[in-house]
Enzyme design. Structure first.
Site, PDB file in Angstrom:
ATOM      1  CB  VAL A  62      -0.913   0.007   1.232  1.00  0.00           C
ATOM      2  CG1 VAL A  62      -1.842   1.211   1.198  1.00  0.00           C
ATOM      3  CG2 VAL A  62      -1.709  -1.270   1.295  1.00  0.00           C
ATOM      4  N   PRO A  63       1.158   1.797  -1.181  1.00  0.00           N
ATOM      5  CG  PRO A  63       1.153   2.402  -3.464  1.00  0.00           C
ATOM      6  CD  PRO A  63       0.655   1.352  -2.496  1.00  0.00           C
ATOM      7  CB  CYS A  64      -0.095   5.158   2.420  1.00  0.00           C
ATOM      8  SG  CYS A  64       1.220   4.383   3.342  1.00  0.00           S
ATOM      9  CG  HIS A  65       4.931   6.741  -0.769  1.00  0.00           C
ATOM     10  ND1 HIS A  65       4.948   5.373  -0.599  1.00  0.00           N
ATOM     11  CD2 HIS A  65       5.355   6.977  -2.031  1.00  0.00           C
ATOM     12  CE1 HIS A  65       5.384   4.829  -1.729  1.00  0.00           C
ATOM     13  NE2 HIS A  65       5.638   5.762  -2.607  1.00  0.00           N
ATOM     14  NE  ARG A  66       3.813   5.207  -5.878  1.00  0.00           N
ATOM     15  CZ  ARG A  66       4.005   3.952  -6.276  1.00  0.00           C
ATOM     16  NH1 ARG A  66       2.983   3.178  -6.505  1.00  0.00           N
ATOM     17  NH2 ARG A  66       5.202   3.499  -6.435  1.00  0.00           N
TER      18      ARG A  66
END
Length: 114
Positions: A62-66
DNA sequence: CTTATGACTATGA
DNA sequence: TTCATAGCCATAA
């Protein structure tokens, strides 16, 4: 024939949010409201953010930084060690930034269904 | 059942 | 421009 193919809400709202965030390609960003909109409800933007907080992170796929605010702003002061860290990650993926430290949504905002 | 909280967004001053 | 407030609805207690 079932066409829900596992996208059923039985997985919970959080899992659904992770599934959408996981679809964000590298070098691209999306807003909380955008993700909520893909899920079919643009009013749950707050829960998307809450789901990100509860997300396992990139290690969990889960690339939550995007995921950023509607104005391209990063999460205030408690993301991965600071919005600066998140900014570095995005720049490394090829995301453009404005002089105000905001993501260039005009160039790098992800479009669902693209 | 109700109340409180929240990685949001839109609006107004 | 920033700051404050209202509305939004799922989850927890």
């Amino acid at each position: 024939m079932r066409m829900d193919s596992g996208h059923s809400s039985s997985e919970g709202f959080f899992s659904r949010a992770y599934d959408v965030v996981r679809q964000i390609p590298r070098g691209r960003v999306a807003t909380y409201g955008q993700i909520a909109r893909v899920m079919g409800d643009g009013r749950k933007a707050r829960f998307v953010g809450f789901a990100m907080h509860a997300s396992p992170g990139m290690s969990g796929g889960v690339p939550c930084h995007r995921v950023v605010f509607a104005d391209g702003r990063l999460a205030p002061g408690f993301a991965f060690g600071g919005p600066e860290a998140q900014r570095s990650l995005l720049e490394e993926e090829g995301v453009s930034f404005t002089g105000d430290g905001r993501v260039d949504l005009a160039r790098c905002q992800w479009e669902a269904g693209l």
